[in-house]
Design a protein around this motif. Structure first.
Motif, PDB file in Angstrom:
ATOM      1  N   ALA A 161       0.844  -1.188   0.000  1.00  0.00           N
ATOM      2  CA  ALA A 161       0.000   0.000   0.000  1.00  0.00           C
ATOM      3  C   ALA A 161       0.883   1.242   0.000  1.00  0.00           C
ATOM      4  CB  ALA A 161      -0.920   0.013   1.221  1.00  0.00           C
ATOM      5  N   SER A 162       0.317   2.365  -0.423  1.00  0.00           N
ATOM      6  CA  SER A 162       1.076   3.609  -0.429  1.00  0.00           C
ATOM      7  C   SER A 162       0.130   4.788  -0.307  1.00  0.00           C
ATOM      8  CB  SER A 162       1.902   3.741  -1.718  1.00  0.00           C
ATOM      9  OG  SER A 162       1.063   3.945  -2.847  1.00  0.00           O
ATOM     10  N   VAL A 163       0.693   5.921   0.063  1.00  0.00           N
ATOM     11  CA  VAL A 163      -0.041   7.185   0.079  1.00  0.00           C
ATOM     12  C   VAL A 163       0.935   8.280  -0.323  1.00  0.00           C
ATOM     13  CG1 VAL A 163       0.356   7.398   2.579  1.00  0.00           C
ATOM     14  CG2 VAL A 163      -1.397   8.806   1.466  1.00  0.00           C
ATOM     15  N   SER A 164       0.485   9.200  -1.189  1.00  0.00           N
ATOM     16  CA  SER A 164       1.353  10.247  -1.724  1.00  0.00           C
ATOM     17  C   SER A 164       0.613  11.578  -1.730  1.00  0.00           C
ATOM     18  CB  SER A 164       1.785   9.912  -3.157  1.00  0.00           C
ATOM     19  OG  SER A 164       2.508   8.704  -3.205  1.00  0.00           O
ATOM     20  N   ALA A 165       1.394  12.650  -1.696  1.00  0.00           N
ATOM     21  CA  ALA A 165       0.835  14.000  -1.725  1.00  0.00           C
ATOM     22  C   ALA A 165       1.635  14.857  -2.702  1.00  0.00           C
ATOM     23  CB  ALA A 165       0.842  14.619  -0.330  1.00  0.00           C
ATOM     24  N   ALA A 166       0.973  15.887  -3.205  1.00  0.00           N
ATOM     25  CA  ALA A 166       1.558  16.722  -4.256  1.00  0.00           C
ATOM     26  C   ALA A 166       2.514  17.767  -3.696  1.00  0.00           C
ATOM     27  CB  ALA A 166       0.458  17.400  -5.050  1.00  0.00           C
ATOM     28  N   VAL A 167       3.622  17.943  -4.406  1.00  0.00           N
ATOM     29  CA  VAL A 167       4.548  19.048  -4.179  1.00  0.00           C
ATOM     30  C   VAL A 167       4.325  20.030  -5.317  1.00  0.00           C
ATOM     31  CG1 VAL A 167       6.967  19.736  -4.005  1.00  0.00           C
ATOM     32  CG2 VAL A 167       6.218  17.511  -3.101  1.00  0.00           C
ATOM     33  N   THR A 168       4.082  21.284  -4.984  1.00  0.00           N
ATOM     34  CA  THR A 168       3.772  22.261  -6.018  1.00  0.00           C
ATOM     35  C   THR A 168       4.793  23.393  -6.045  1.00  0.00           C
ATOM     36  OG1 THR A 168       2.337  23.557  -4.551  1.00  0.00           O
ATOM     37  CG2 THR A 168       1.313  21.765  -5.806  1.00  0.00           C
ATOM     38  N   SER A 169       4.864  24.028  -7.195  1.00  0.00           N
ATOM     39  CA  SER A 169       5.703  25.216  -7.365  1.00  0.00           C
ATOM     40  C   SER A 169       4.999  26.115  -8.368  1.00  0.00           C
ATOM     41  CB  SER A 169       7.100  24.833  -7.871  1.00  0.00           C
ATOM     42  OG  SER A 169       7.931  25.974  -7.992  1.00  0.00           O
ATOM     43  N   ALA A 170       4.745  27.357  -7.941  1.00  0.00           N
ATOM     44  CA  ALA A 170       4.027  28.318  -8.783  1.00  0.00           C
ATOM     45  C   ALA A 170       2.697  27.736  -9.271  1.00  0.00           C
ATOM     46  CB  ALA A 170       4.883  28.759  -9.958  1.00  0.00           C
ATOM     47  N   GLY A 171       2.042  26.972  -8.406  1.00  0.00           N
ATOM     48  CA  GLY A 171       0.728  26.467  -8.715  1.00  0.00           C
ATOM     49  C   GLY A 171       0.662  25.188  -9.519  1.00  0.00           C
ATOM     50  N   ARG A 172       1.791  24.640  -9.916  1.00  0.00           N
ATOM     51  CA  ARG A 172       1.753  23.391 -10.681  1.00  0.00           C
ATOM     52  C   ARG A 172       2.393  22.267  -9.881  1.00  0.00           C
ATOM     53  NH1 ARG A 172       6.584  22.131 -13.562  1.00  0.00           N
ATOM     54  NH2 ARG A 172       8.164  23.771 -13.455  1.00  0.00           N
ATOM     55  N   VAL A 173       1.910  21.055 -10.117  1.00  0.00           N
ATOM     56  CA  VAL A 173       2.456  19.879  -9.439  1.00  0.00           C
ATOM     57  C   VAL A 173       3.788  19.519 -10.085  1.00  0.00           C
ATOM     58  CG1 VAL A 173       2.115  17.445  -8.897  1.00  0.00           C
ATOM     59  CG2 VAL A 173       0.169  19.017  -8.838  1.00  0.00           C
ATOM     60  N   VAL A 174       4.858  19.512  -9.285  1.00  0.00           N
ATOM     61  CA  VAL A 174       6.188  19.215  -9.827  1.00  0.00           C
ATOM     62  C   VAL A 174       6.739  17.894  -9.311  1.00  0.00           C
ATOM     63  CG1 VAL A 174       6.771  21.642 -10.199  1.00  0.00           C
ATOM     64  CG2 VAL A 174       7.335  20.564  -8.003  1.00  0.00           C
ATOM     65  N   ALA A 175       6.131  17.355  -8.245  1.00  0.00           N
ATOM     66  CA  ALA A 175       6.644  16.116  -7.666  1.00  0.00           C
ATOM     67  C   ALA A 175       5.588  15.527  -6.745  1.00  0.00           C
ATOM     68  CB  ALA A 175       7.933  16.368  -6.894  1.00  0.00           C
ATOM     69  N   ALA A 176       5.846  14.298  -6.311  1.00  0.00           N
ATOM     70  CA  ALA A 176       4.981  13.636  -5.340  1.00  0.00           C
ATOM     71  C   ALA A 176       5.841  13.036  -4.244  1.00  0.00           C
ATOM     72  CB  ALA A 176       4.138  12.548  -6.003  1.00  0.00           C
ATOM     73  N   VAL A 177       5.478  13.320  -3.005  1.00  0.00           N
ATOM     74  CA  VAL A 177       6.108  12.713  -1.836  1.00  0.00           C
ATOM     75  C   VAL A 177       5.207  11.577  -1.376  1.00  0.00           C
ATOM     76  CG1 VAL A 177       6.559  13.055   0.620  1.00  0.00           C
ATOM     77  CG2 VAL A 177       7.367  14.731  -1.034  1.00  0.00           C
ATOM     78  N   GLY A 178       5.803  10.434  -1.049  1.00  0.00           N
ATOM     79  CA  GLY A 178       4.964   9.325  -0.615  1.00  0.00           C
ATOM     80  C   GLY A 178       5.676   8.360   0.305  1.00  0.00           C
ATOM     81  N   ILE A 179       4.887   7.512   0.930  1.00  0.00           N
ATOM     82  CA  ILE A 179       5.429   6.390   1.692  1.00  0.00           C
ATOM     83  C   ILE A 179       4.776   5.118   1.170  1.00  0.00           C
ATOM     84  CG2 ILE A 179       5.910   7.728   3.778  1.00  0.00           C
ATOM     85  CD1 ILE A 179       3.362   6.444   4.998  1.00  0.00           C
ATOM     86  N   SER A 180       5.460   4.004   1.341  1.00  0.00           N
ATOM     87  CA  SER A 180       4.919   2.723   0.904  1.00  0.00           C
ATOM     88  C   SER A 180       5.375   1.635   1.859  1.00  0.00           C
ATOM     89  CB  SER A 180       5.372   2.405  -0.526  1.00  0.00           C
ATOM     90  OG  SER A 180       6.792   2.363  -0.599  1.00  0.00           O
ATOM     91  N   GLY A 181       4.591   0.569   1.915  1.00  0.00           N
ATOM     92  CA  GLY A 181       4.923  -0.536   2.795  1.00  0.00           C
ATOM     93  C   GLY A 181       3.843  -1.597   2.751  1.00  0.00           C
ATOM     94  N   PRO A 182       3.984  -2.623   3.558  1.00  0.00           N
ATOM     95  CA  PRO A 182       3.004  -3.708   3.560  1.00  0.00           C
ATOM     96  C   PRO A 182       1.639  -3.234   4.045  1.00  0.00           C
ATOM     97  CG  PRO A 182       4.577  -3.983   5.342  1.00  0.00           C
ATOM     98  CD  PRO A 182       5.094  -2.867   4.504  1.00  0.00           C
ATOM     99  N   ILE A 183       0.594  -3.795   3.461  1.00  0.00           N
ATOM    100  CA  ILE A 183      -0.766  -3.421   3.828  1.00  0.00           C
ATOM    101  C   ILE A 183      -1.010  -3.651   5.317  1.00  0.00           C
ATOM    102  CG2 ILE A 183      -3.208  -4.000   3.474  1.00  0.00           C
ATOM    103  CD1 ILE A 183      -2.503  -4.685   0.576  1.00  0.00           C
TER     104      ILE A 183
END
Length: 220
Positions: A161-183
């Protein structure tokens, strides 16, 4: 083979590098992995060896060359986001106990540019540099701008499973930060359990980028 760039020799060279990324191999193994004719594979491998992109181990097998290390380190030097993100990801890993990653879009796919494995014996690790599909996994959803926070359960790999969130710059999504691991640890609702921590890390990186580049989008 299907041409990717329209430059056949370059496409074949990348096939060979990808083949060797799976580990040292003799010519027969390289040919099997790449699907190239034996003579073509041998000719290109010898040429790449002359440029130190390929080397041979003591057993005579072909391996990735050390010149790629230099080029990779130089590429990392000119990629500011990874350096800025690393301490934020370290804090996220410490808070959640899970493997933390940073992804950026690359065409219709996503590239893992920073990956910090969990300290748990049972963990899910994404090698840095991995190119993954955009249509599966929480980071892909975020980078495709389907959501600023997204999770996934067994979408790309069973039991993960994983969960990620958006990294933005000047209003646009430039990257995603996330974690992952066993359910078993992230549960079947990872955004509910870890969403706040991941969102806070993404916000911290967004703020760090704004402070570093004074609001202008960095050249990522």
């Amino acid at each position: 083979m299907e041409s990717v760039s329209g430059v056949g020799v370059l496409d074949k060279t990348m096939l060979l590098l990808d083949a060797l990324a799976r580990g040292p191999a003799d010519l027969a193994d390289v040919q099997a992995r790449s699907g190239l004719p034996r003579a073509t594979a041998h000719r290109l491998l010898v040429a790449m060896e002359a440029h130190r992109l390929v080397r041979r181990d003591p057993g005579g097998r072909f391996c990735l060359g050390f010149e790629l290390v230099r080029l990779g380190q130089t590429a990392a030097t000119w990629f500011p986001l990874g350096e800025i993100a690393r301490p934020i990801l370290e804090a996220l890993r410490a808070e959640t106990g899970e493997s933390a990653q940073l992804y950026v879009p690359e065409g219709q796919q996503r590239r893992c540019v920073v990956s910090l494995p969990s300290h748990h014996a049972l963990r899910w690790t994404v090698p840095e540099g991995s190119l993954l599909p955009m249509d599966r996994g929480s980071a892909g959803k975020v980078l495709a701008e389907q959501a600023r926070l997204a999770d996934s359960v067994a979408e790309r790999e069973a039991g993960v499973a994983s969960v990620s969130a958006a990294v933005t710059s000047a209003g646009r999504v430039v990257a995603a930060v996330g974690i992952s691991g066993p359910i078993e640890r992230l549960t079947k609702r990872p955004a509910v359990v870890f969403g706040d921590a991941v969102s806070s890390a993404a916000a911290a990186l967004t703020s760090a980028l704004a402070a570093t580049y004074h609001g202008a989008p960095p050249e990522l």
